[in-house]
Design a protein around this motif. Structure first.
Motif, PDB file in Angstrom:
ATOM      1  N   SER A   1       0.828  -1.203   0.000  1.00  0.00           N
ATOM      2  CA  SER A   1       0.000   0.000   0.000  1.00  0.00           C
ATOM      3  C   SER A   1       0.864   1.255   0.000  1.00  0.00           C
ATOM      4  N   ARG A   2       2.005   1.192   0.685  1.00  0.00           N
ATOM      5  CA  ARG A   2       2.908   2.353   0.665  1.00  0.00           C
ATOM      6  C   ARG A   2       3.402   2.622  -0.753  1.00  0.00           C
ATOM      7  N   THR A   3       3.765   1.540  -1.456  1.00  0.00           N
ATOM      8  CA  THR A   3       4.256   1.703  -2.823  1.00  0.00           C
ATOM      9  C   THR A   3       3.163   2.240  -3.739  1.00  0.00           C
ATOM     10  N   LEU A   4       1.954   1.695  -3.592  1.00  0.00           N
ATOM     11  CA  LEU A   4       0.857   2.105  -4.462  1.00  0.00           C
ATOM     12  C   LEU A   4       0.487   3.561  -4.230  1.00  0.00           C
ATOM     13  N   LEU A   5       0.589   4.024  -2.992  1.00  0.00           N
ATOM     14  CA  LEU A   5       0.317   5.435  -2.702  1.00  0.00           C
ATOM     15  C   LEU A   5       1.326   6.337  -3.394  1.00  0.00           C
ATOM     16  N   VAL A   6       2.603   5.960  -3.366  1.00  0.00           N
ATOM     17  CA  VAL A   6       3.642   6.759  -4.017  1.00  0.00           C
ATOM     18  C   VAL A   6       3.331   6.930  -5.502  1.00  0.00           C
ATOM     19  N   ASP A   7       2.718   5.911  -6.111  1.00  0.00           N
ATOM     20  CA  ASP A   7       2.388   5.967  -7.542  1.00  0.00           C
ATOM     21  C   ASP A   7       1.306   6.989  -7.868  1.00  0.00           C
ATOM     22  N   GLN A   8       0.596   7.476  -6.877  1.00  0.00           N
ATOM     23  CA  GLN A   8      -0.547   8.342  -7.152  1.00  0.00           C
ATOM     24  C   GLN A   8      -0.189   9.812  -7.253  1.00  0.00           C
ATOM     25  N   VAL A   9       1.011  10.193  -6.804  1.00  0.00           N
ATOM     26  CA  VAL A   9       1.349  11.620  -6.738  1.00  0.00           C
ATOM     27  C   VAL A   9       2.764  11.858  -7.245  1.00  0.00           C
ATOM     28  N   GLU A  10       3.074  13.125  -7.484  1.00  0.00           N
ATOM     29  CA  GLU A  10       4.434  13.510  -7.818  1.00  0.00           C
ATOM     30  C   GLU A  10       5.298  13.436  -6.562  1.00  0.00           C
ATOM     31  N   ARG A  11       6.596  13.285  -6.775  1.00  0.00           N
ATOM     32  CA  ARG A  11       7.508  13.149  -5.628  1.00  0.00           C
ATOM     33  C   ARG A  11       7.446  14.364  -4.706  1.00  0.00           C
ATOM     34  N   GLU A  12       7.176  15.550  -5.257  1.00  0.00           N
ATOM     35  CA  GLU A  12       7.173  16.769  -4.451  1.00  0.00           C
ATOM     36  C   GLU A  12       5.965  16.846  -3.518  1.00  0.00           C
ATOM     37  N   ARG A  13       4.989  15.942  -3.681  1.00  0.00           N
ATOM     38  CA  ARG A  13       3.773  15.994  -2.852  1.00  0.00           C
ATOM     39  C   ARG A  13       3.574  14.723  -2.041  1.00  0.00           C
ATOM     40  N   VAL A  14       4.631  13.926  -1.894  1.00  0.00           N
ATOM     41  CA  VAL A  14       4.449  12.607  -1.294  1.00  0.00           C
ATOM     42  C   VAL A  14       4.175  12.696   0.211  1.00  0.00           C
ATOM     43  N   THR A  15       4.753  13.675   0.915  1.00  0.00           N
ATOM     44  CA  THR A  15       4.472  13.796   2.349  1.00  0.00           C
ATOM     45  C   THR A  15       3.018  14.156   2.581  1.00  0.00           C
ATOM     46  N   GLU A  16       2.500  15.069   1.778  1.00  0.00           N
ATOM     47  CA  GLU A  16       1.079  15.407   1.852  1.00  0.00           C
ATOM     48  C   GLU A  16       0.224  14.172   1.596  1.00  0.00           C
ATOM     49  N   ALA A  17       0.655  13.342   0.627  1.00  0.00           N
ATOM     50  CA  ALA A  17      -0.106  12.130   0.296  1.00  0.00           C
ATOM     51  C   ALA A  17      -0.146  11.171   1.473  1.00  0.00           C
ATOM     52  N   PHE A  18       0.993  10.994   2.155  1.00  0.00           N
ATOM     53  CA  PHE A  18       0.993  10.115   3.320  1.00  0.00           C
ATOM     54  C   PHE A  18       0.177  10.724   4.465  1.00  0.00           C
ATOM     55  N   GLY A  19       0.100  12.045   4.506  1.00  0.00           N
ATOM     56  CA  GLY A  19      -0.781  12.677   5.483  1.00  0.00           C
ATOM     57  C   GLY A  19      -2.240  12.370   5.209  1.00  0.00           C
ATOM     58  N   LEU A  20      -2.641  12.459   3.934  1.00  0.00           N
ATOM     59  CA  LEU A  20      -4.017  12.111   3.557  1.00  0.00           C
ATOM     60  C   LEU A  20      -4.279  10.618   3.778  1.00  0.00           C
ATOM     61  N   TYR A  21      -3.249   9.816   3.541  1.00  0.00           N
ATOM     62  CA  TYR A  21      -3.367   8.369   3.782  1.00  0.00           C
ATOM     63  C   TYR A  21      -3.624   8.102   5.262  1.00  0.00           C
ATOM     64  N   ALA A  22      -2.894   8.820   6.120  1.00  0.00           N
ATOM     65  CA  ALA A  22      -3.126   8.692   7.562  1.00  0.00           C
ATOM     66  C   ALA A  22      -4.519   9.176   7.940  1.00  0.00           C
ATOM     67  N   LEU A  23      -4.951  10.276   7.302  1.00  0.00           N
ATOM     68  CA  LEU A  23      -6.296  10.795   7.570  1.00  0.00           C
ATOM     69  C   LEU A  23      -7.362   9.767   7.203  1.00  0.00           C
ATOM     70  N   SER A  24      -7.263   9.190   5.999  1.00  0.00           N
ATOM     71  CA  SER A  24      -8.283   8.237   5.558  1.00  0.00           C
ATOM     72  C   SER A  24      -8.289   6.987   6.424  1.00  0.00           C
TER      73      SER A  24
END
Length: 468
Positions: free
Chosen positions: A379-402
């Motif tokens: 799931s960590r790898t698949l999340l990285v695939d959804q966004v640009e590298r410059e927004r990955v911390t925000e993506a993991f924040g949204l992942y934690a939120l969900s």
């Protein structure tokens, strides 16, 4: 090809990052699941029911704070660049919270401070993981992310297993016998009468974390500062606002967040209620449940490692889908197993002993551990695939939120279903009502599977680029 070379960290840096999972997993194993939480409910609170209630409030408040603030702080971190300062800050909070759990003496009158430090530990440790996860795509080429994530997650399971054996075998002793699970007197003169071995799990977790998180801080490369800290809050919030506004139109990203929300809720509920189910339906003892937990940790380590290799070969979406199917089948095995039945077929008459149901339940637990480890790593790898590298911390924040904002769905659905089937209208026994009560877990896994076809992965493109 040049991009792949530029993004590869040194071997020492990669291992430093992997050891963060090794450092942090004991917090979940010792504090949240197997040692401190049961001790708190049974011996610190006035009674077990009250202890369970208070523990839920403490961990729930910590999780709620993470859910509310992780996307915002993630966006701010992406606006500035480096993640290590954030990891250090939240690590300090988590370590202090764990250290202070030593103060939780049996029967204490004012347990408010203990609850505060539990919430602080959850807040600090979970948030440190959010920012550590965000470092992953800058360490290796995309084609190797699956193996990296799976290996790190498997390493974490091994760390959790070793610390559990250390605490139960060398530190935590029965007040009645004064002996640990290995039949030894507690080390360091820990007093069984005041549960010093159980309380020591807090400082032990903190020290373990400090020692094994150090390689990440010392050797793992961080991203360069992208902008001045001045105005970072404004820039981060503006970017988060744009992301949330456009999220429904990003079908793959949005579908992944919703899908992972369902299957992670199902997995957490499965972990939470597995022991309760085994005790109520199969009549298992604490020792048997402990063996079940150790088995799940062992297979979880193997599953995460092996799943990482499959992830690298076939992509993270394939691993997530296969594991969700395996977890659904395992749930069916669990609800079809009683003291006398396997797959709803009688294997022993009532009152007659048969080891087959126990063996089947252990088998299901092993599969759950392996598939659970693999699905979380991929799931960590698949999340990285959804966004640009410059927004990955925000993506993991949204992942934690969900994940944090909806953790009530699984337990609440099980509670409602159990009460529904236990009503007089059905005339079922308590065991049958308990069996049917866990069926919402299957529904949650199915919902997660339904959304996966809309989730895209960059695995194929990355693999092709690497080969060329």
């Amino acid at each position: 090809m040049d991009e792949a070379v530029e993004r590869r960290a040194s071997r020492r840096g990669i291992w430093g990052w992997m050891f963060f999972d090794w450092a942090q997993q004991p917090f979940h194993t010792l504090i949240i699941t197997f040692v401190f939480a049961p001790y708190f409910a049974a011996s610190v609170a006035s009674d077990a029911a009250r202890g369970q209630e208070l523990w839920g409030y403490a961990t729930g408040i910590g999780g709620l704070l993470i859910a509310l603030s992780s996307p915002v702080l993630g966006a701010i971190a992406d606006a500035t660049g480096p993640r290590k300062p954030w990891i250090l800050f939240f690590s300090v909070l988590g370590v202090v919270g764990c250290f202070m759990l030593w103060q939780a003496v049996p029967g204490m009158e004012n347990i408010g401070p203990v609850l505060f430090f539990v919430a602080l530990a959850v807040f600090g440790m979970e948030f440190a993981a959010v920012f550590n996860n965000a470092m992953m795509p800058d360490l290796v080429p995309r084609s190797e992310l699956g193996r990296l994530s799976g290996s790190a997650w498997g390493l974490g399971y091994v760390g959790g297993l070793i610390t559990l054996i250390c605490v139960l075998g060398l530190m935590s002793a029965s007040p009645e016998t004064g002996r640990t699970l290995l039949g030894l007197e507690p080390i360091f003169g820990l007093d069984p009468a005041t549960h010093e071995g159980d309380r020591a799990s807090g400082p032990f977790t903190a020290i373990w974390y400090i020692v094994f998180a150090l390689p990440m801080f010392l050797f793992t490369p961080d991203v360069v500062r992208r902008a001045s800290a001045s105005g970072a809050v404004r820039r981060g919030l503006a970017q988060l606002g744009r992301t949330l506004k456009s999220l429904p139109s990003q079908r793959s990203y949005f579908s992944f967040l919703i899908s992972s929300m369902f299957y992670r809720d199902a997995l957490n509920a499965l972990y939470t209620f597995g022991g309760i189910y085994a005790a109520g339906v199969l009549g298992w003892s604490i020792i048997q449940i402990g063996i079940f937990g150790i088995l799940a940790n062992i297979t979880g380590a193997v599953g995460a490692w092996f799943g990482g290799r499959i992830d690298q070969r076939f992509g993270p979406r394939f691993v997530v889908a296969c594991c969700a199917v395996l977890l659904t089948v395992s749930c069916l095995l669990v609800i079809s197993t009683t003291k006398t039945e396997i797959l709803f077929m009688t294997v022993a008459a009532s009152g007659e002993g048969s080891r087959l149901p126990d063996i089947m339940f252990y088998f299901a637990g092993g599969v759950i551990g392996a598939a659970g480890g693999a699905i979380q790593a991929s799931s960590r790898t698949l999340l990285v695939d959804q966004v640009e590298r410059e927004r990955v911390t925000e993506a993991f924040g949204l992942y934690a939120l969900s994940g944090k904002a909806t953790t009530f769905i699984g337990p609440l659905a099980i509670a409602v279903a159990t009460g529904f089937f236990a009503s007089e209208a059905f005339g079922l026994s308590a065991q049958d009502a308990q069996r049917l009560g866990v069926t919402p877990i299957i529904v949650l896994f199915a919902l997660g599977l339904v959304l996966l076809p809309w989730v895209k992965s960059r695995h194929q493109g990355a693999a092709a680029a690497t080969e060329s």
